[in-house]
Design a protein around this motif. Structure first.
Motif, short mmCIF file in Angstrom:
data_model
loop_
_atom_site.label_atom_id
_atom_site.label_comp_id
_atom_site.label_asym_id
_atom_site.label_seq_id
_atom_site.Cartn_x
_atom_site.Cartn_y
_atom_site.Cartn_z
N GLN A 12 -10.93 -30.22 -49.52
CA GLN A 12 -10.84 -30.08 -48.07
C GLN A 12 -10.38 -28.69 -47.65
OE1 GLN A 12 -8.33 -32.95 -46.21
NE2 GLN A 12 -9.06 -32.47 -44.17
N SER A 13 -9.47 -28.09 -48.36
CA SER A 13 -8.99 -26.75 -47.98
C SER A 13 -10.10 -25.71 -48.12
CB SER A 13 -7.79 -26.36 -48.83
OG SER A 13 -8.17 -26.24 -50.19
N LYS A 14 -10.95 -25.85 -49.12
CA LYS A 14 -12.06 -24.91 -49.28
C LYS A 14 -13.17 -25.18 -48.28
CE LYS A 14 -11.31 -23.73 -54.05
NZ LYS A 14 -10.82 -22.40 -53.91
N LEU A 15 -13.37 -26.43 -47.91
CA LEU A 15 -14.42 -26.77 -46.96
C LEU A 15 -14.08 -26.34 -45.54
CD1 LEU A 15 -15.41 -30.34 -48.21
CD2 LEU A 15 -16.70 -28.23 -48.48
N ILE A 16 -12.82 -26.30 -45.19
CA ILE A 16 -12.41 -25.93 -43.84
C ILE A 16 -12.36 -24.41 -43.67
CG2 ILE A 16 -9.91 -25.90 -44.16
CD1 ILE A 16 -11.66 -27.54 -41.24
N MET A 17 -12.36 -23.67 -44.77
CA MET A 17 -12.20 -22.22 -44.71
C MET A 17 -13.38 -21.52 -44.03
SD MET A 17 -10.02 -20.06 -45.48
CE MET A 17 -9.73 -18.38 -45.82
N LEU A 18 -14.60 -21.93 -44.34
CA LEU A 18 -15.78 -21.27 -43.77
C LEU A 18 -15.87 -21.44 -42.25
CD1 LEU A 18 -18.28 -19.58 -44.30
CD2 LEU A 18 -19.53 -21.69 -44.71
N PRO A 19 -15.73 -22.64 -41.70
CA PRO A 19 -15.77 -22.75 -40.23
C PRO A 19 -14.63 -21.99 -39.55
CG PRO A 19 -16.07 -24.91 -41.20
CD PRO A 19 -15.72 -23.98 -42.30
N LEU A 20 -13.46 -21.96 -40.16
CA LEU A 20 -12.35 -21.19 -39.57
C LEU A 20 -12.64 -19.70 -39.55
CD1 LEU A 20 -9.18 -22.97 -40.99
CD2 LEU A 20 -10.02 -22.98 -38.65
N MET A 21 -13.20 -19.18 -40.62
CA MET A 21 -13.53 -17.76 -40.65
C MET A 21 -14.63 -17.42 -39.66
SD MET A 21 -13.11 -16.57 -44.57
CE MET A 21 -13.39 -14.87 -44.12
N ILE A 22 -15.60 -18.31 -39.51
CA ILE A 22 -16.67 -18.09 -38.54
C ILE A 22 -16.11 -18.03 -37.13
CG2 ILE A 22 -18.71 -19.15 -37.49
CD1 ILE A 22 -19.47 -20.08 -40.33
#
Length: 116
Positions: A12-22
């Protein structure tokens, strides 16, 4: 189905990283556009930083791809590169919207039909 939820919970921590950076890169693009409206190239700065960091992390990770640190660098490269590309698209959209708005007239404070 339970194993799918287990995999999602594990990463979950790796999956949430991309939308947050976008969202972060897009917000910085819009903020720079609003703050430095007269400097046209400033809104492209987050895209440039994201793409350059993405390529840099990708090359660094590709050199050490057999280690876990190399794989993490590859993932960071993907995150930064994708966020930079989307920030570039956001900057292009801001330019498009700006070109569609009519330019302000110089005598906009006068009443229509009357001259000072």
């Amino acid at each position: 189905m339970a194993s799918l939820f287990g995999i999602i919970a594990q990463y979950q921590s790796k999956l949430i990283m991309l939308p947050l950076m976008i969202v972060l890169f897009t917000a910085v693009t819009v903020a720079l556009y609003m703050l430095f409206h007269s400097v046209k190239w400033m809104k492209y700065l987050p895209a440039l930083v994201g793409v350059v960091l993405g390529i840099g992390f990708f090359v660094l990770g590709f050199a050490r791809k057999a280690h876990t640190a190399g794989l993490q660098a590859l993932w960071a490269g993907v995150y930064f590169f994708v966020a930079g590309c989307i920030a570039l698209a956001a900057a292009w959209l801001l330019t498009l919207v700006e070109s569609l708005t009519p330019p302000e007239e110089k005598g906009s404070n006068t009443v229509k039909g009357k001259k000072n």
